[in-house]
Design an enzyme around this catalytic site. Structure first.
Site, PDB file in Angstrom:
ATOM      1  N   THR A  13      -0.805  38.640  12.003  1.00 11.07           N
ATOM      2  CA  THR A  13      -1.875  37.592  12.467  1.00 11.07           C
ATOM      3  C   THR A  13      -2.211  36.666  11.164  1.00 11.07           C
ATOM      4  OG1 THR A  13      -3.144  39.446  13.997  1.00 11.07           O
ATOM      5  CG2 THR A  13      -4.347  37.579  13.143  1.00 11.07           C
ATOM      6  N   GLY A  15      -0.641  36.400   8.435  1.00  7.22           N
ATOM      7  CA  GLY A  15       0.818  35.657   7.976  1.00  7.22           C
ATOM      8  C   GLY A  15       1.308  34.842   8.841  1.00  7.22           C
ATOM      9  N   ALA A  43       9.543  37.680   4.766  1.00  4.74           N
ATOM     10  CA  ALA A  43       9.985  39.074   4.803  1.00  4.74           C
ATOM     11  C   ALA A  43       9.142  39.852   5.965  1.00  4.74           C
ATOM     12  CB  ALA A  43       9.936  39.725   3.666  1.00  4.74           C
ATOM     13  N   LYS A 103      -7.702  44.080   0.764  1.00  2.17           N
ATOM     14  CA  LYS A 103      -8.853  44.516   0.028  1.00  2.17           C
ATOM     15  C   LYS A 103      -8.556  46.161  -0.274  1.00  2.17           C
ATOM     16  CE  LYS A 103      -9.806  45.126   4.928  1.00  2.17           C
ATOM     17  NZ  LYS A 103      -9.286  44.227   6.018  1.00  2.17           N
ATOM     18  N   VAL A 130     -11.825  39.328   0.953  1.00  2.61           N
ATOM     19  CA  VAL A 130     -13.057  39.816   1.374  1.00  2.61           C
ATOM     20  C   VAL A 130     -13.708  38.825   2.305  1.00  2.61           C
ATOM     21  CG1 VAL A 130     -15.748  39.964   0.417  1.00  2.61           C
ATOM     22  CG2 VAL A 130     -13.603  41.181  -1.024  1.00  2.61           C
ATOM     23  N   GLY A 132     -12.865  37.250   5.136  1.00  2.00           N
ATOM     24  CA  GLY A 132     -12.042  36.301   5.847  1.00  2.00           C
ATOM     25  C   GLY A 132     -12.173  34.894   5.194  1.00  2.00           C
ATOM     26  N   LYS A 203     -14.394  46.035   0.318  1.00  2.00           N
ATOM     27  CA  LYS A 203     -14.993  44.595   0.122  1.00  2.00           C
ATOM     28  C   LYS A 203     -16.149  44.755  -0.961  1.00  2.00           C
ATOM     29  CE  LYS A 203     -13.498  43.265   4.482  1.00  2.00           C
ATOM     30  NZ  LYS A 203     -13.838  42.929   6.145  1.00  2.00           N
ATOM     31  N   GLY A 300      -9.865  36.962  11.358  1.00  3.75           N
ATOM     32  CA  GLY A 300      -9.052  36.132  12.570  1.00  3.75           C
ATOM     33  C   GLY A 300      -7.960  35.397  11.745  1.00  3.75           C
TER      34      GLY A 300
END
EC number: 1.1.1.3
Length: 434
Positions: A13, A15, A43, A103, A130, A132, A203, A300
């Protein structure tokens, strides 16, 4: 200047979001960074046809990427502890800068990783680890650098916040909302890290280190989950003027640092009490600025990618900077980290919400009040719900003034020993967050 070449490890997600943002906003990012950023290699374990990787070298071996002499910056997005740690340390050994959203890796192994990075003169950037897309690490590390941070408190796990929001707004049971969160992809098949506070503790550990200039100490963070909360507790809190949030709290005291994650009652009129759904928010209180609030999407694809790419831009900018003048990983110079102890939870101070299921007999309330008074615990408010009597038991809800946790634990043990109290006392902490 020639483009900086980066390699992405992991195309899940985050990446995938990072790839999309780098390609879509390439011109804008180049203008900000001062030079181009080129994805030289990715990779991944298996092909991801949903992403356009045209012209990018692909490999299934992360160490082939880490050892690629053309790559200047490694972006680690595979998660977990073991392989991620190995590849990050290898990248540093090879003189490559690292950007990560991991994290757990930073909270548990960050001290070792940062020491190695300093030795090799490279940067490890971790804003995306931490909250997003919320740039809270940058805010504390740089924007609030003039301040002595007093405390910070955050809703830093979207899954738990979604569950508590649904319980409050729709009166749903915890188990019911958890199933929906799993169906929506907010919670994993094994939701332990989210609902028991482990993810938030990772976090919080990072935020506390940056705020107070202390080493990362995840093993000393107190964690308590939300699985025991009932809709009754949510409703009683509302009636008392509070909202329940799964909060991470780090507070500087004269005797040490409080580092704790647990369900918390917050006055309903506080901004952070009105952060709902899967959104995140962090309050930071500094001696000069007062209280500040940072709000946004805590997870997200593209919100987290936003933080990853921002870190990437910072690293690219720093490539032409004297390494000794870079912003320190944990905000304070490495030889200036303090040895303030992390306090055990019994020595932390808070106000408390207590829910007691007691027999409808005369004198029970007086006995409870006496137990609290004998231990120097003052009652702020009290509520009895005679209308909700079941099987001869009446809920009694108390909110105390602030007190050291050891005293409240002792008081609860004494309450549970009373003849009129038939089940464990429900205890939640209360924070005013002024």
């Amino acid at each position: 200047m020639k483009p900086v070449k980066v390699g992405i490890c992991g195309l899940g997600t985050v990446g995938g979001g990072t790839l999309n943002v780098l390609k879509r906003n390439a011109e804008e990012i180049t203008r900000r960074a001062g030079r181009g950023i080129e994805i030289a290699q990715i990779a991944i374990r298996s092909p991801k046809p949903q992403y356009d990787t045209t012209g990018i070298a692909m490999t299934s071996d992360v160490f082939e990427l880490v050892n690629n002499p053309e790559i200047d910056i490694v972006i680690e997005l595979i998660g977990g502890y073991t392989l991620a740690k190995e590849l990050v340390l290898k990248a540093i050994e090879n003189g490559k800068h690292v950007v990560t959203a991991n994290k757990a890796l930073i909270a548990v192994h960050g001290n070792e990783i940062f020491a190695k990075a300093r030795e090799k003169g490279v940067i490890v950037a971790f804003e995306a680890a931490v909250a997003g897309g919320i740039p809270v690490i940058k805010a504390i590390r740089e924007g609030l650098a003039a301040n002595r941070i007093n405390w910070l408190a955050g809703i830093i796990n979207g899954t738990g916040n979604f569950i508590l929001t649904e319980m409050r707004e729709k009166g749903r049971a915890f188990e019911d909302v958890l199933k929906e969160a799993q169906a929506l992809g907010y919670a994993e098949a094994d939701p332990t890290f989210d609902v028991e506070g482990i993810d938030a503790a990772h976090k919080l550990t990072i935020l506390a280190s940056i705020a107070f200039g202390i080493p990362l100490q995840f093993d000393k963070a107190y964690t308590e989950g939300i699985t025991k909360l009932t809709t009754a507790d949510v409703n009683y809190a509302e009636a008392l003027g509070y909202r329940i949030k799964h909060l991470g709290v780090a507070r500087r005291t004269e005797v040490g640092i409080e580092l704790r994650v647990h369900p918390t009652l917050i006055p309903a009129d506080r901004l952070i009490a009105n952060v709902n759904g899967v959104m995140n928010a962090v309050m930071v209180n500094g001696d000069a600025v007062g209280s500040t609030l940072y709000y946004g999407a805590g997870a997200g694809m593209e919100p987290t990618a936003s933080a990853v790419v921002a870190d990437l831009v910072d690293v690219v900018r720093a490539l032409t900077t004297d390494p000794t003048n870079r912003v320190p990983h944990l905000a304070f110079q490495p030889d200036s980290l303090s040895d303030h102890p992390i306090l055990p939870i019994a020595e932390c101070e808070s106000a408390y919400y207590l829910r007691i299921q007691a027999k409808d007999h005369p004198g029970v309330l007086a006995q409870v009040a006496s137990i609290l008074s004998e231990r120097g615990i003052n009652i702020e408010s009290i509520m009895q719900k005679e209308a909700e009597e079941q099987d001869g038991l009446v809920p009694m809800i108390l909110v105390t003034h602030r007190v050291v946790e050891a005293r409240i634990i002792e008081a609860i043990a004494a309450m549970e020993a009373l003849d009129g109290v038939t089940s464990p006392v429900m205890r939640l902490r209360v924070e005013q967050l002024n």
